[in-house]
Design an enzyme around this catalytic site. Sequence first.
Site, mmCIF file in Angstrom:
data_model
loop_
_atom_site.group_PDB
_atom_site.id
_atom_site.type_symbol
_atom_site.label_atom_id
_atom_site.label_comp_id
_atom_site.label_asym_id
_atom_site.label_seq_id
_atom_site.Cartn_x
_atom_site.Cartn_y
_atom_site.Cartn_z
ATOM 1 N N THR A 152 -26.439 -1.243 48.487
ATOM 2 C CA THR A 152 -25.451 -2.167 49.058
ATOM 3 C C THR A 152 -24.810 -1.552 50.303
ATOM 4 O O THR A 152 -24.590 -0.335 50.344
ATOM 5 C CB THR A 152 -24.359 -2.450 48.004
ATOM 6 O OG1 THR A 152 -24.980 -3.060 46.881
ATOM 7 C CG2 THR A 152 -23.272 -3.373 48.538
ATOM 8 N N GLY A 153 -24.491 -2.409 51.268
ATOM 9 C CA GLY A 153 -23.789 -1.923 52.459
ATOM 10 C C GLY A 153 -24.554 -2.279 53.722
ATOM 11 O O GLY A 153 -25.627 -2.882 53.667
ATOM 12 N N SER A 154 -24.006 -1.880 54.870
ATOM 13 C CA SER A 154 -24.625 -2.277 56.139
ATOM 14 C C SER A 154 -25.963 -1.586 56.355
ATOM 15 O O SER A 154 -26.907 -2.190 56.887
ATOM 16 C CB SER A 154 -23.665 -1.988 57.294
ATOM 17 O OG SER A 154 -23.288 -0.633 57.307
ATOM 18 N N ALA A 157 -24.704 5.799 51.864
ATOM 19 C CA ALA A 157 -23.626 6.604 51.278
ATOM 20 C C ALA A 157 -22.475 6.668 52.276
ATOM 21 O O ALA A 157 -22.652 6.424 53.470
ATOM 22 C CB ALA A 157 -24.122 8.007 50.952
ATOM 23 N N ASP A 158 -21.298 6.980 51.751
ATOM 24 C CA ASP A 158 -20.137 7.167 52.626
ATOM 25 C C ASP A 158 -20.025 8.615 53.085
ATOM 26 O O ASP A 158 -19.541 8.887 54.182
ATOM 27 C CB ASP A 158 -18.870 6.728 51.889
ATOM 28 C CG ASP A 158 -18.932 5.253 51.543
ATOM 29 O OD1 ASP A 158 -19.044 4.441 52.481
ATOM 30 O OD2 ASP A 158 -18.929 4.911 50.351
ATOM 31 N N GLY A 171 -19.281 3.854 47.368
ATOM 32 C CA GLY A 171 -18.330 2.876 46.859
ATOM 33 C C GLY A 171 -17.438 2.280 47.921
ATOM 34 O O GLY A 171 -16.541 1.498 47.602
ATOM 35 N N GLY A 184 -18.171 0.017 49.714
ATOM 36 C CA GLY A 184 -18.383 -1.430 49.589
ATOM 37 C C GLY A 184 -18.063 -1.947 48.193
ATOM 38 O O GLY A 184 -18.405 -3.085 47.857
ATOM 39 N N GLU A 233 -24.389 0.427 41.555
ATOM 40 C CA GLU A 233 -25.253 1.370 42.290
ATOM 41 C C GLU A 233 -25.620 2.553 41.390
ATOM 42 O O GLU A 233 -26.770 2.994 41.351
ATOM 43 C CB GLU A 233 -24.535 1.873 43.548
ATOM 44 C CG GLU A 233 -24.364 0.792 44.602
ATOM 45 C CD GLU A 233 -23.489 1.207 45.776
ATOM 46 O OE1 GLU A 233 -23.569 0.542 46.818
ATOM 47 O OE2 GLU A 233 -22.727 2.166 45.667
ATOM 48 N N LYS A 239 -22.312 10.704 58.346
ATOM 49 C CA LYS A 239 -22.023 10.766 56.913
ATOM 50 C C LYS A 239 -22.264 12.156 56.311
ATOM 51 O O LYS A 239 -21.872 12.411 55.177
ATOM 52 C CB LYS A 239 -22.899 9.749 56.156
ATOM 53 C CG LYS A 239 -22.869 8.329 56.688
ATOM 54 C CD LYS A 239 -21.547 7.662 56.432
ATOM 55 C CE LYS A 239 -21.499 6.210 56.852
ATOM 56 N NZ LYS A 239 -22.288 5.307 56.055
#
Length: 220
Positions: free
Chosen positions: A28-30, A83-84, A95, A97, A103, A121
């Site tokens: 999930t995410g951009s 990942a962040d 997380g 998002g 996940e 990141k």
Amino acid sequence: MTQDELKQAVAEAALAHVPEGEIIGVGTGSTANFFIDGLGRMRDRIKGAVASSEGSATRLAALGIPLFDLNEIESLSVYVDGADEIDAQLCMIKGGGAALTREKIVAAVAQRFVCICDASKKVPVLGRFPLPVEVIPMARMQVARALVALGGRPVWREGVVTDNGNVILDVHGLSITDPVGLELQINQIVGVVTNGLFAARPADVLLLGTANGVQTLKRD
Ligand code: 5RP
């Protein structure tokens, strides 16, 4: 290159890690969205996907990729997600998002976790990005107090409800020198669903988007 171009480059590189004829786990995410778009172009070469969020499921379905319920599947050969933050051991904070729980569940079923990130990141020590913790709504204050006792500054992500109907606390001020220990410790707090440390089950491969191209890092 812009951050989006770096994300797109790693997403394209991840397509080479998709096995033909299989069901794959999708994050999930951009960055994951760029990957989903690439997957759409090769949809006839995969059986389908398990999505880690309602958002990703909608995007996959719109591209005609068949969706599978994780309960129908014993094992996935690969899970691809962003990942962040990620460190040299390929432990991650995820997380941003709010999809961390699903996940982590999909990643747990995958033999191989391929993380796709732009170079911003990659960090020496996890924790500059506030650690997301998914919490049962009635336990929000009790969990917040326990997180303060651990040395963090939890902030309620107001207005956000996860796909599981829960809330998110973002924990600031942690310098995470023992990611596995902290992941387990936070998960012991009553009312926590899960936290965004992916350290007990880190990534296996990191595709890192840099100005000099996509670098591949593998866990020892
Ligand atoms: C969502 C996530 C994402 O993987 C993480 O937030 C990275 O997102 P992006 O690819 O948009 O930078 O954990 O819950």
